[in-house]
Design a protein around this motif. Structure first.
Motif, PDB file in Angstrom:
ATOM      1  N   SER A 159      36.089  67.868  52.574  1.00  8.14           N
ATOM      2  CA  SER A 159      34.519  68.535  53.502  1.00  8.14           C
ATOM      3  C   SER A 159      33.789  66.551  54.017  1.00  8.14           C
ATOM      4  N   ARG A 160      33.513  66.089  52.509  1.00 10.62           N
ATOM      5  CA  ARG A 160      32.404  65.136  52.053  1.00 10.62           C
ATOM      6  C   ARG A 160      33.132  64.371  52.900  1.00 10.62           C
ATOM      7  N   HIS A 161      34.223  63.975  52.465  1.00  8.15           N
ATOM      8  CA  HIS A 161      35.307  62.575  53.354  1.00  8.15           C
ATOM      9  C   HIS A 161      36.698  63.222  53.427  1.00  8.15           C
ATOM     10  N   THR A 188      35.474  73.517  53.095  1.00 11.47           N
ATOM     11  CA  THR A 188      34.733  73.352  54.114  1.00 11.47           C
ATOM     12  C   THR A 188      33.185  73.339  52.843  1.00 11.47           C
ATOM     13  N   ASP A 189      31.998  72.551  53.745  1.00 15.41           N
ATOM     14  CA  ASP A 189      31.555  72.246  52.920  1.00 15.41           C
ATOM     15  C   ASP A 189      29.767  71.843  53.671  1.00 15.41           C
ATOM     16  N   ASP A 190      29.230  71.409  53.138  1.00 19.51           N
ATOM     17  CA  ASP A 190      27.804  70.694  53.983  1.00 19.51           C
ATOM     18  C   ASP A 190      27.890  69.914  55.028  1.00 19.51           C
ATOM     19  N   GLY A 249      26.661  79.531  49.932  1.00 24.10           N
ATOM     20  CA  GLY A 249      25.731  78.068  49.667  1.00 24.10           C
ATOM     21  C   GLY A 249      26.934  77.096  49.617  1.00 24.10           C
ATOM     22  N   HIS A 250      26.493  75.925  50.298  1.00 20.84           N
ATOM     23  CA  HIS A 250      27.502  74.621  50.936  1.00 20.84           C
ATOM     24  C   HIS A 250      28.077  74.922  52.180  1.00 20.84           C
ATOM     25  N   ALA A 251      27.057  75.934  53.209  1.00 21.08           N
ATOM     26  CA  ALA A 251      27.535  76.140  54.639  1.00 21.08           C
ATOM     27  C   ALA A 251      26.544  75.628  55.358  1.00 21.08           C
ATOM     28  N   GLY A 305      30.935  80.007  45.859  1.00 19.87           N
ATOM     29  CA  GLY A 305      30.111  80.891  44.858  1.00 19.87           C
ATOM     30  C   GLY A 305      28.938  79.801  44.105  1.00 19.87           C
ATOM     31  N   ASP A 306      29.010  78.468  44.425  1.00 19.19           N
ATOM     32  CA  ASP A 306      28.294  77.579  43.428  1.00 19.19           C
ATOM     33  C   ASP A 306      27.213  77.337  44.187  1.00 19.19           C
ATOM     34  N   GLU A 307      26.417  77.345  42.680  1.00 23.74           N
ATOM     35  CA  GLU A 307      25.051  76.351  43.549  1.00 23.74           C
ATOM     36  C   GLU A 307      24.639  76.516  44.266  1.00 23.74           C
ATOM     37  N   VAL A 308      24.055  77.919  44.136  1.00 23.45           N
ATOM     38  CA  VAL A 308      23.011  78.843  45.516  1.00 23.45           C
ATOM     39  C   VAL A 308      22.376  78.935  45.461  1.00 23.45           C
ATOM     40  N   ALA A 357      36.680  81.663  42.199  1.00 23.85           N
ATOM     41  CA  ALA A 357      35.387  81.401  42.348  1.00 23.85           C
ATOM     42  C   ALA A 357      35.085  80.274  41.481  1.00 23.85           C
ATOM     43  N   TRP A 358      33.747  79.959  41.777  1.00 22.06           N
ATOM     44  CA  TRP A 358      33.581  78.850  40.696  1.00 22.06           C
ATOM     45  C   TRP A 358      32.642  79.449  39.597  1.00 22.06           C
ATOM     46  N   ASP A 359      32.145  79.070  38.360  1.00 17.74           N
ATOM     47  CA  ASP A 359      31.910  79.088  37.131  1.00 17.74           C
ATOM     48  C   ASP A 359      30.657  80.226  37.002  1.00 17.74           C
ATOM     49  N   TRP A 375      36.453  77.233  35.107  1.00 18.77           N
ATOM     50  CA  TRP A 375      34.938  76.877  34.244  1.00 18.77           C
ATOM     51  C   TRP A 375      34.897  75.475  35.152  1.00 18.77           C
ATOM     52  N   TRP A 376      33.712  74.617  35.395  1.00 25.78           N
ATOM     53  CA  TRP A 376      33.848  73.359  35.533  1.00 25.78           C
ATOM     54  C   TRP A 376      32.282  72.988  35.051  1.00 25.78           C
ATOM     55  N   ARG A 377      31.810  73.465  34.450  1.00 26.76           N
ATOM     56  CA  ARG A 377      30.173  73.088  34.113  1.00 26.76           C
ATOM     57  C   ARG A 377      30.349  72.991  32.265  1.00 26.76           C
ATOM     58  N   GLY A 415      30.218  56.222  41.000  1.00 24.46           N
ATOM     59  CA  GLY A 415      31.015  57.524  40.249  1.00 24.46           C
ATOM     60  C   GLY A 415      29.884  58.113  39.900  1.00 24.46           C
ATOM     61  N   ARG A 416      29.738  59.089  38.716  1.00 19.37           N
ATOM     62  CA  ARG A 416      29.432  60.345  38.364  1.00 19.37           C
ATOM     63  C   ARG A 416      29.958  59.717  36.632  1.00 19.37           C
ATOM     64  N   ARG A 417      28.284  59.956  36.485  1.00 20.22           N
ATOM     65  CA  ARG A 417      28.579  59.978  34.586  1.00 20.22           C
ATOM     66  C   ARG A 417      27.669  61.085  34.263  1.00 20.22           C
ATOM     67  N   LEU A 452      39.253  66.668  43.083  1.00 20.87           N
ATOM     68  CA  LEU A 452      38.232  65.463  43.668  1.00 20.87           C
ATOM     69  C   LEU A 452      37.490  65.580  44.465  1.00 20.87           C
ATOM     70  N   TRP A 453      36.293  64.945  43.864  1.00 20.23           N
ATOM     71  CA  TRP A 453      35.096  65.184  45.066  1.00 20.23           C
ATOM     72  C   TRP A 453      34.595  64.212  45.484  1.00 20.23           C
ATOM     73  N   THR A 454      34.267  64.623  46.969  1.00 18.43           N
ATOM     74  CA  THR A 454      34.109  62.802  47.571  1.00 18.43           C
ATOM     75  C   THR A 454      33.235  62.680  48.104  1.00 18.43           C
TER      76      THR A 454
HETATM   77  C1  TNX Z   1      29.303  69.938  41.844  1.00 16.90           C
HETATM   78  S1  TNX Z   1      31.910  71.547  41.061  1.00 16.90           S
HETATM   79  C2  TNX Z   1      30.089  70.609  42.991  1.00 16.90           C
HETATM   80  C3  TNX Z   1      30.191  70.322  44.152  1.00 16.90           C
HETATM   81  C4  TNX Z   1      29.930  68.507  43.959  1.00 16.90           C
HETATM   82  C5  TNX Z   1      30.285  67.814  42.780  1.00 16.90           C
HETATM   83  C6  TNX Z   1      30.483  66.943  42.391  1.00 16.90           C
HETATM   84  C7  TNX Z   1      31.189  72.225  41.913  1.00 16.90           C
HETATM   85  C8  TNX Z   1      31.103  73.678  42.102  1.00 16.90           C
HETATM   86  N1  TNX Z   1      29.985  72.150  42.805  1.00 16.90           N
HETATM   87  O1  TNX Z   1      29.998  69.855  45.198  1.00 16.90           O
HETATM   88  O2  TNX Z   1      30.403  67.987  44.929  1.00 16.90           O
HETATM   89  O3  TNX Z   1      29.586  68.461  41.797  1.00 16.90           O
HETATM   90  O4  TNX Z   1      30.384  66.498  40.770  1.00 16.90           O
END
Ligand code: TNX
Length: 520
Positions: A159-161, A188-190, A249-251, A305-308, A357-359, A375-377, A415-417, A452-454
């Motif tokens: 989605s991002r790229h 799909t994402d924003d 979210g991310h819609a 289901g993430d970050e709503v 779904a995400w955590d 589990w991602w967090r 990139g992230r840290r 791989l988030w882009t």
């Molecule tokens: C969190 S992981 C997100 C993604 C971002 C990512 C960047 C997740 C469920 N949501 O929307 O792309 O961090 O690292």
């Protein structure tokens, strides 16, 4: 004289133990292996023999790839020849479909397995041995192998790229080479909606406009035909493709196309959500998922289901949501979110699909046998614990070390840290579930995955740079053989020429300055 004999004896013992320690040039390292004297010559007299027609797809795959790699046109036979590669169907103990054994001698190669998956994994081991030899004489090994985890995944955010079909196929090739078996496709994402939906064509034509770098970029999305082609390509490599349709979210991209189902957003994340207060939203999304289900035979769909909470501010002022809350006695917005997800999960169950779904979704109660939580967090182990206590199966993909958008070297700037911490090769290699999950709960861990988030991966070069070689570390960890980092590095060195041959813009941990960090 005596001393000489003693010396010789010691020397030969030492040499033997050295030999016993030699590992085959294969990633992921097989469960058990033994070097055999002699080598197997691959030439135009080699044939591929199968004892069961159910392995013919695998024989065709081997035939094709040996032609591509070595320009050797081998035939497939139903009788063994004098120097055959035999693919044998046999009954194997246990129920690990991906298990196989490989026996080699100068007279022939025998790969046996109970299932197509096992034969295929064995073929990739053979391909590693072949690609490690400079000529066509392949050193012989006896190998018994099976993965520890059934889920060895890689997620790509398109989605991002948007990278397109050829890039995805190339990724699938490398995943197969490293025995990864789940491709999680974040479609799909924003910034953009990347999958054609026949009933709602504007999702592609309008939702597909733009990306994270350029909001006006011409629409890019996969047609259903292209999706089918990729799903088929993956299946030939024994990779299951799991689509993600992120909600609620991310819609934003979807909401550009069909604003009537938007639940609005927040100042920072406008039009971020679908509208749970509108009955039409449930039908709309269910119709979308029905088409998705037809395209993906995996019988599971990731609903995100993430970050709503990032962008559901507008829900506070939504009349439909107020009515919904009163009707179902929902006390706050998180409860609205739960209500929404439970209904969408029901839609999936009605299609005989599982919900992934995400955590965040560990907060919700769903039937555990139909739910898989990612589990991602990594900073929230309690969320993993919650998922386990609810008896959900889990895939572990903590940001560190499995978010491949995180930098992998202290010298990298893009990139992230996380508070300075990042995801280097060694961490990706050394990851073990035992660090986070104790005792019998380990049985709920189905495996591991890299994501791989882009957002800041816009070019093929950077895609490759962030993926290679960390994908090999993931592979060995998820196969469950990540016990010796130094030995792994020795085997990794043999992968470098393969990357060079394919012109990949990889990160070289042995020569950090070889490929400067691509900025986007
Ligand atoms: C969190 S992981 C997100 C993604 C971002 C990512 C960047 C997740 C469920 N949501 O929307 O792309 O961090 O690292």
């Amino acid at each position: 004289m005596k001393i000489n004999v003693l010396f010789l004896l010691l020397f030969s013992l030492a040499a033997q133990s050295l030999r016993a320690q030699a590992t085959p040039p294969i990633i992921p390292l097989p469960g058990s292996y033994q070097e055999v004297t002699g080598s197997f010559l691959l030439d135009s007299k080699t044939t591929v023999y199968i004892n069961d027609p159910s392995f013919s797809d695998e024989a065709l795959f081997l035939q094709k790839i040996l032609f591509d790699m070595k320009r050797l046109p081998l035939s497939i036979q139903s009788q063994p020849g004098s120097r055959s590669i035999s693919l044998l169907k046999e009954n194997r103990a246990g129920n690990n479909k991906e298990g196989y054994s490989l026996k080699m001698s100068p007279k022939g190669v025998t790969l046996s397995a109970g299932d197509k998956e096992g034969i295929f994994r064995g073929i990739t081991s053979l391909l590693h041995l072949i690609s490690a030899s400079e000529d066509n004489s392949i050193s012989c090994w006896n190998i018994e192998d099976a993965p520890r985890y059934e889920w060895r995944g890689f997620m790509l955010d398109e989605s991002r790229h948007f990278f397109g079909k050829e890039k995805v196929k190339q990724l699938l090739d490398w995943m197969a080479f490293y025995k990864l078996n789940r491709f999680h496709w974040h479609l799909t994402d924003d910034p953009g909606w990347r999958i054609e939906i026949k009933k709602y064509p504007l999702l592609g034509y309008i939702g597909g406009i733009g990306n994270h770098s350029d909001g006006d970029a011409a629409p890019q999305f996969y047609t259903q035909e292209e999706i089918r082609e990729i799903v088929q390509y993956a299946a030939e490599r024994k990779i299951v493709v799991i689509p993600e349709i992120d909600m609620p979210g991310h819609a934003r991209a979807a909401n550009r196309a069909y604003p009537q189902f938007s639940g609005g957003g927040s100042e920072r994340y406008p039009e971020f959500t679908f509208d749970p207060g509108n009955e039409g939203t449930y039908q709309y999304l269910t119709d979308i998922l029905k088409e998705v289900n037809v395209l993906f035979p995996s019988e599971m769909i990731h609903l995100g289901g993430d970050e709503v909470h990032f962008g559901n501010e507008a829900w506070n002022h939504n009349e439909g949501i107020k009515t919904l809350m009163a009707k179902h006695n929902l006390k706050d917005l998180p409860q609205v979110e739960k209500y929404f997800m439970v209904r969408m999960a029901d839609s999936l169950f009605a299609m005989n699909n599982k919900i992934l779904a995400w955590d965040e979704m560990a907060d919700i109660s769903l039937p555990s046998e139909k739910t898989l939580i990612f589990w991602w967090r990594h900073d929230q182990p309690a969320q993993l614990e919650k998922a386990l206590e609810k008896d959900y199966k889990v895939v572990l993909c903590p940001r560190i070390p499995y978010y491949f958008d995180f930098v992998q070297d202290s010298t990298h700037a893009v990139g992230r840290r996380w508070s300075g911490d990042f995801a280097d090769l060694k961490k990706a290699y050394s990851f073990t579930p035992e660090k986070w999950v104790k005792g019998s709960r380990l049985e709920q861990v189905v495996g591991m995955q890299a994501n791989l988030w882009t957002e800041v991966i816009a070019t093929p070069a950077r895609f490759e740079f962030m993926t290679f070689p960390r994908i090999t570390a993931l592979s060995e960890a998820a196969w469950g053989q990540n016990n010796d980092y130094d030995d792994y590095l020795e085997r990794l060195k043999l992968q470098i020429p393969l990357y060079e041959k394919e012109d990949l813009y990889f990160f070289n941990p042995f020569n950090v300055s070889q490929t400067p960090e691509p900025k986007r």
